[in-house]
Enzyme design. Structure first.
Site, PDB file in Angstrom:
ATOM      1  CG  ASN A  18      -0.293  -0.096   2.389  1.00 30.56           C
ATOM      2  OD1 ASN A  18       0.646  -0.362   2.473  1.00 30.56           O
ATOM      3  ND2 ASN A  18      -1.435  -0.148   3.570  1.00 30.56           N
TER       4      ASN A  18
ATOM      5  CD  GLU B   3       5.752   4.227  13.736  1.00 28.44           C
ATOM      6  OE1 GLU B   3       5.048   3.085  13.717  1.00 28.44           O
ATOM      7  OE2 GLU B   3       5.462   4.914  12.998  1.00 28.44           O
TER       8      GLU B   3
END
Ligand code: CMP
Length: 139
Positions: A113, A127
């Site tokens: 995606n 992250e």
């Protein structure tokens, strides 16, 4: 408030030479690229990044895919950057994504995606820290 979020241009997009087209969409949405690098993850590194999904049936496929080819990892900065990035990415499944979003235009499937974006402030912090040192982020 001005926020930072973490973003990935995934292998299906780097392979099709879409890095610039995706960065253009992010910038048009008002996000600034304050850090960016192209890397090739090992499967173990992808596995650690996606550890929250380790019980999901697609975990192994996800880690294989994310380590299959280079990715571009980024820190994006801007007003409400986390929500803004999610808006411009569109829904996880391209079939559900709104017109004009990155996933509607470029994603191949729910797995391939094209982009990842942090889902909240805590994951954004984690992250970013997994991929970048403070010195690599230049606002
Ligand atoms: P991402 O935002 O990177 O976070 C987790 C990823 O898992 C998600 O995007 C999708 O690419 C992937 N994913 C979610 N659901 C499925 C699924 N049913 N099959 C394969 N991959 C999936």
């Amino acid at each position: 408030a001005i926020e930072r979020t973490f973003s990935i241009v995934k292998p299906d997009a780097t392979r099709r030479n879409l890095t610039g087209a995706i960065v253009a969409k992010l910038e048009q949405a008002g996000l600034r690229v304050v850090a960016q690098k192209r890397i090739h993850l090992t499967k173990a590194q992808a596995g650690k990044f996606y550890e929250v999904h380790k019980e999901r049936p697609f975990y192994d496929e996800l880690c294989e895919f994310m380590s299959s080819e280079p990715i571009v990892v980024q820190v994006l900065e801007g007003e409400n950057a986390i929500a803004k990035n999610r808006e411009v990415m569109g829904a996880t499944n391209p079939a559900d994504a709104d017109a004009g979003t990155i996933r509607k235009e470029y994603a191949l499937s729910i797995g391939e995606n094209s982009v990842h974006g942090s889902d909240g402030p805590d994951t954004a912090k984690e992250e970013i820290a997994y991929f970048f040192s403070g010195l690599e982020i230049v606002g």
